[in-house]
Each structure stands twice: as C-alpha cells, then as structure tokens.
Write a protein that holds these residues in place. Structure first.
Motif, short mmCIF file in Angstrom:
data_model
loop_
_atom_site.label_atom_id
_atom_site.label_comp_id
_atom_site.label_asym_id
_atom_site.label_seq_id
_atom_site.Cartn_x
_atom_site.Cartn_y
_atom_site.Cartn_z
N PRO A 49 13.26 0.40 -17.13
CA PRO A 49 14.49 -0.38 -16.93
C PRO A 49 15.70 0.55 -16.99
O PRO A 49 15.80 1.40 -17.88
CB PRO A 49 14.48 -1.36 -18.10
N GLY A 50 16.56 0.42 -16.05
CA GLY A 50 17.75 1.26 -16.03
C GLY A 50 18.59 0.95 -14.81
O GLY A 50 18.24 0.08 -14.01
N PRO A 51 19.68 1.67 -14.66
CA PRO A 51 20.55 1.44 -13.50
C PRO A 51 19.81 1.73 -12.20
O PRO A 51 18.84 2.48 -12.17
CB PRO A 51 21.69 2.45 -13.70
N ASN A 52 20.30 1.13 -11.12
CA ASN A 52 19.73 1.39 -9.81
C ASN A 52 19.88 2.86 -9.45
O ASN A 52 20.80 3.54 -9.90
CB ASN A 52 20.43 0.55 -8.74
N PHE A 53 18.97 3.34 -8.61
CA PHE A 53 19.01 4.71 -8.12
C PHE A 53 19.68 4.75 -6.76
O PHE A 53 19.58 3.81 -5.98
CB PHE A 53 17.59 5.27 -7.95
N LEU A 54 20.34 5.85 -6.48
CA LEU A 54 20.77 6.19 -5.14
C LEU A 54 19.93 7.39 -4.72
O LEU A 54 19.75 8.33 -5.50
CB LEU A 54 22.26 6.53 -5.09
N ASN A 55 19.40 7.35 -3.49
CA ASN A 55 18.54 8.42 -2.98
C ASN A 55 18.91 8.76 -1.55
O ASN A 55 19.37 7.91 -0.80
CB ASN A 55 17.07 7.99 -2.98
N LEU A 56 18.66 10.00 -1.20
CA LEU A 56 18.75 10.45 0.18
C LEU A 56 17.73 11.55 0.38
O LEU A 56 17.10 12.01 -0.57
CB LEU A 56 20.17 10.93 0.53
N CYS A 57 17.56 11.96 1.63
CA CYS A 57 16.65 13.06 1.94
C CYS A 57 17.44 14.13 2.67
O CYS A 57 18.26 13.82 3.54
CB CYS A 57 15.49 12.56 2.80
N ALA A 58 17.19 15.38 2.32
CA ALA A 58 17.85 16.52 2.96
C ALA A 58 16.79 17.41 3.60
O ALA A 58 15.80 17.77 2.97
CB ALA A 58 18.65 17.33 1.94
N ALA A 59 17.01 17.75 4.87
CA ALA A 59 16.14 18.70 5.57
C ALA A 59 16.78 20.08 5.42
O ALA A 59 17.96 20.26 5.73
CB ALA A 59 16.05 18.33 7.05
N VAL A 60 16.01 21.03 4.93
CA VAL A 60 16.53 22.38 4.70
C VAL A 60 15.63 23.41 5.35
O VAL A 60 14.45 23.16 5.61
CB VAL A 60 16.68 22.69 3.18
N ARG A 61 16.20 24.58 5.61
CA ARG A 61 15.44 25.74 6.11
C ARG A 61 15.54 26.82 5.05
O ARG A 61 16.62 27.05 4.48
CB ARG A 61 16.03 26.24 7.43
N THR A 62 14.41 27.48 4.80
CA THR A 62 14.38 28.47 3.73
C THR A 62 13.30 29.53 4.01
O THR A 62 12.26 29.20 4.58
CB THR A 62 14.10 27.80 2.36
N PRO A 63 13.53 30.76 3.55
CA PRO A 63 12.48 31.77 3.64
C PRO A 63 11.44 31.63 2.51
O PRO A 63 10.40 32.27 2.53
CB PRO A 63 13.24 33.09 3.51
#
Length: 157
Positions: A49-63
C-alpha cells in the motif's frame, strides 16, 4: 554507432515523482545517450500500500553490456537519488530504475505481465514479438483492460 547496445529502462517513482522522474532523466542523459522516452503513466502501487507510481520507459544507447548498465548506470543513479533498498522490494521509493530489455533480450521476467512496464515499453516498441508470439502492443492492450492506469499528459518532462 554499431558498437553500441540498445537498452530500455523503466523509470518509476511514487515518492515525489513529479520531481524525481525528471531528475532521473537528467542523470540518465549525463550517463548515456537517451534516444527516446515514452509518455508518463500512472498506476496503483503493486504489492504494497502506498502512493501511486509514475512510470516511463527510456530507450538508450550504450557501449556497456547489461551488467555494466546495471552497475555503472542504474545503481549509481538510484544511489545518488537516495534509493534505499529494504527487504520489501515493493516499498515506496524515490526512484526505481530497471533494465527491461537489452539488445532485444528481456530482463526481469516477473515484470513482463505488469502494465507499468509493458505499456510504456510498447509505446517505443509496439511490434516487438514476445516468446509466445504476442506483440508488445497486443500485451499492452490486454493489460490496459485489466488494471487501472492512466497517461499523464499534464506533466512535462
């Protein structure tokens, strides 16, 4: 750029998310090349039980390889933002940064039925086929019919 890997990271918060998610994105942009970011989605807290979540997705490029992403990007950002890991993995938190997909290989299989992961990821990769042949768009549509979730166009990132 062919020597770079593509990773998809889920960014979530339910403690001051309006402040913490933009801050996390800023730190992520300093650590790696952020190519695209999904919309922000609000969901109820799962498993605690807790506050609502905010979520997103990030596409990244990395070595970096997947372990390097976790050890050199994810954990340092979470630590810098004050993430405290407790025995309850679902406790409220300032930031939760998770590797979802790395070079088309899914990570953390237990979350692939969670709308907070799939819906933002499906925005970036709708046609990605899962092992059962279902696309991310299809799974996102199915999950959106079973859980409460709303797009947060009112918050600017």
């Amino acid at each position: 750029m062919s020597d770079l890997h593509r990773a998809y990271l889920n960014v979530g918060s339910n403690l001051e998310p309006e402040r913490n998610i933009p801050r996390c994105l800023e730190l992520l942009r300093r650590a790696t090349l952020v190519e695209r970011v999904s919309a922000l989605w609000e969901t109820a807290s799962v498993g605690y039980p807790g506050p609502n979540f905010l979520n997103l997705c990030a596409a990244v490029r990395t070595p970096l390889d997947a372990v390097g992403v976790r050890d050199q990007i994810v954990r340092p950002i979470e630590d810098q933002m004050g993430r405290v890991r407790t025995t309850n993995k679902n406790a409220p938190r300032e930031i939760d940064l998770d590797l979802v997909l790395f070079d088309d290989v899914p990570h953390n299989a237990q979350n692939w039925e969670q709308a907070f992961w799939i819906v933002p990821l499906a925005e970036l990769l709708p046609g990605f086929a899962l092992a059962n042949g279902e696309t991310l768009a299809d799974r996102a549509h199915r999950l959106q019919r079973t859980v409460w979730l709303r797009k947060r166009d009112d918050l600017l990132l």
